[in-house]
Motif scaffolding. Structure first.
Motif, PDB file in Angstrom:
ATOM      1  N   VAL A 100       0.749  -1.260  -0.024  1.00  0.00           N
ATOM      2  CA  VAL A 100       0.145   0.051   0.117  1.00  0.00           C
ATOM      3  C   VAL A 100       0.771   1.056   0.252  1.00  0.00           C
ATOM      4  O   VAL A 100       0.366   2.324  -0.592  1.00  0.00           O
ATOM      5  N   GLU A 101       1.992   1.160   0.776  1.00  0.00           N
ATOM      6  CA  GLU A 101       2.755   2.334   0.836  1.00  0.00           C
ATOM      7  C   GLU A 101       3.313   2.614  -0.464  1.00  0.00           C
ATOM      8  O   GLU A 101       3.698   3.767  -0.995  1.00  0.00           O
ATOM      9  N   ILE A 102       3.895   1.721  -0.913  1.00  0.00           N
ATOM     10  CA  ILE A 102       4.545   1.689  -2.426  1.00  0.00           C
ATOM     11  C   ILE A 102       3.597   2.212  -3.499  1.00  0.00           C
ATOM     12  O   ILE A 102       3.905   3.041  -4.220  1.00  0.00           O
ATOM     13  N   ARG A 103       2.251   1.718  -3.479  1.00  0.00           N
ATOM     14  CA  ARG A 103       1.408   2.107  -4.383  1.00  0.00           C
ATOM     15  C   ARG A 103       1.012   3.691  -4.026  1.00  0.00           C
ATOM     16  O   ARG A 103       0.967   4.571  -5.008  1.00  0.00           O
ATOM     17  N   ASP A 104       0.902   4.039  -2.798  1.00  0.00           N
ATOM     18  CA  ASP A 104       0.628   5.559  -2.365  1.00  0.00           C
ATOM     19  C   ASP A 104       1.913   6.445  -3.118  1.00  0.00           C
ATOM     20  O   ASP A 104       1.662   7.321  -3.500  1.00  0.00           O
ATOM     21  N   ARG A 105       3.160   5.885  -2.913  1.00  0.00           N
ATOM     22  CA  ARG A 105       4.425   6.739  -3.399  1.00  0.00           C
ATOM     23  C   ARG A 105       4.262   6.959  -4.900  1.00  0.00           C
ATOM     24  O   ARG A 105       4.550   7.921  -5.593  1.00  0.00           O
ATOM     25  N   ALA A 106       3.987   5.524  -5.512  1.00  0.00           N
ATOM     26  CA  ALA A 106       3.858   5.810  -6.920  1.00  0.00           C
ATOM     27  C   ALA A 106       2.741   6.688  -7.488  1.00  0.00           C
ATOM     28  O   ALA A 106       3.162   7.271  -8.370  1.00  0.00           O
ATOM     29  N   GLU A 107       1.504   6.489  -6.981  1.00  0.00           N
ATOM     30  CA  GLU A 107       0.698   7.413  -7.495  1.00  0.00           C
ATOM     31  C   GLU A 107       1.039   8.877  -6.946  1.00  0.00           C
ATOM     32  O   GLU A 107       0.534   9.728  -7.769  1.00  0.00           O
ATOM     33  N   SER A 108       1.614   9.211  -5.880  1.00  0.00           N
ATOM     34  CA  SER A 108       1.896  10.479  -5.645  1.00  0.00           C
ATOM     35  C   SER A 108       2.930  11.185  -6.584  1.00  0.00           C
ATOM     36  O   SER A 108       3.176  12.248  -6.988  1.00  0.00           O
ATOM     37  N   CYS A 109       3.779  10.304  -7.117  1.00  0.00           N
ATOM     38  CA  CYS A 109       4.816  10.725  -8.192  1.00  0.00           C
ATOM     39  C   CYS A 109       4.139  10.924  -9.288  1.00  0.00           C
ATOM     40  O   CYS A 109       4.388  11.965 -10.010  1.00  0.00           O
ATOM     41  N   VAL A 110       3.235  10.262  -9.812  1.00  0.00           N
ATOM     42  CA  VAL A 110       2.466  10.191 -10.967  1.00  0.00           C
ATOM     43  C   VAL A 110       1.535  11.828 -10.798  1.00  0.00           C
ATOM     44  O   VAL A 110       1.643  12.477 -12.036  1.00  0.00           O
TER      45      VAL A 110
END
Length: 118
Positions: A100-110
């Protein structure tokens, strides 16, 4: 273990054969497969743990799949049952939090890179 909150340059050039430490007492995790576009796979130096991360394109996005397998050589039935009853559920909770944390970081970068439409 703590997650990084920024990209760490020293971890951006992994190659097959590199070993990442797994804490002060655990075996290192050796890179077995390193395909930056799709798959990163590790095997513990003692050969008892394999952990794979795979990116799968899916419906306009990407799914991150994490799989791991741990063997407990030479352990008693009681220890294996305890491991399955206690450690596996705990590991599942921690792994889900990590994903979930990886997803959140990836989505915030996008979100930062995409221009806002007017």
């Amino acid at each position: 273990m703590h997650s990084a909150h920024e990209i760490l340059p020293r971890f951006q050039h992994l190659a097959v054969g590199d070993v990442l430490p797994l804490g002060p007492h655990g075996p290192g995790m050796r890179v077995e497969i390193c395909d930056p576009a799709s798959t990163l796979a590790f095997r513990s130096e003692d050969g008892n743990w394999v952990w794979i991360f795979h990116l799968e394109p899916q419906r306009g996005g990407t799914r991150l799949i994490s799989r791991n397998r741990i063997k407990l050589p030479g352990t008693s039935l009681a220890r294996r049952v305890t491991y399955r009853a206690v450690m596996e559920p705990g590991s599942l909770v921690m792994e889900r939090k990590m994903l979930v944390e990886i997803r959140d970081r990836a989505e915030s970068c996008v979100a930062v890179r995409e221009p806002l439409s007017a």
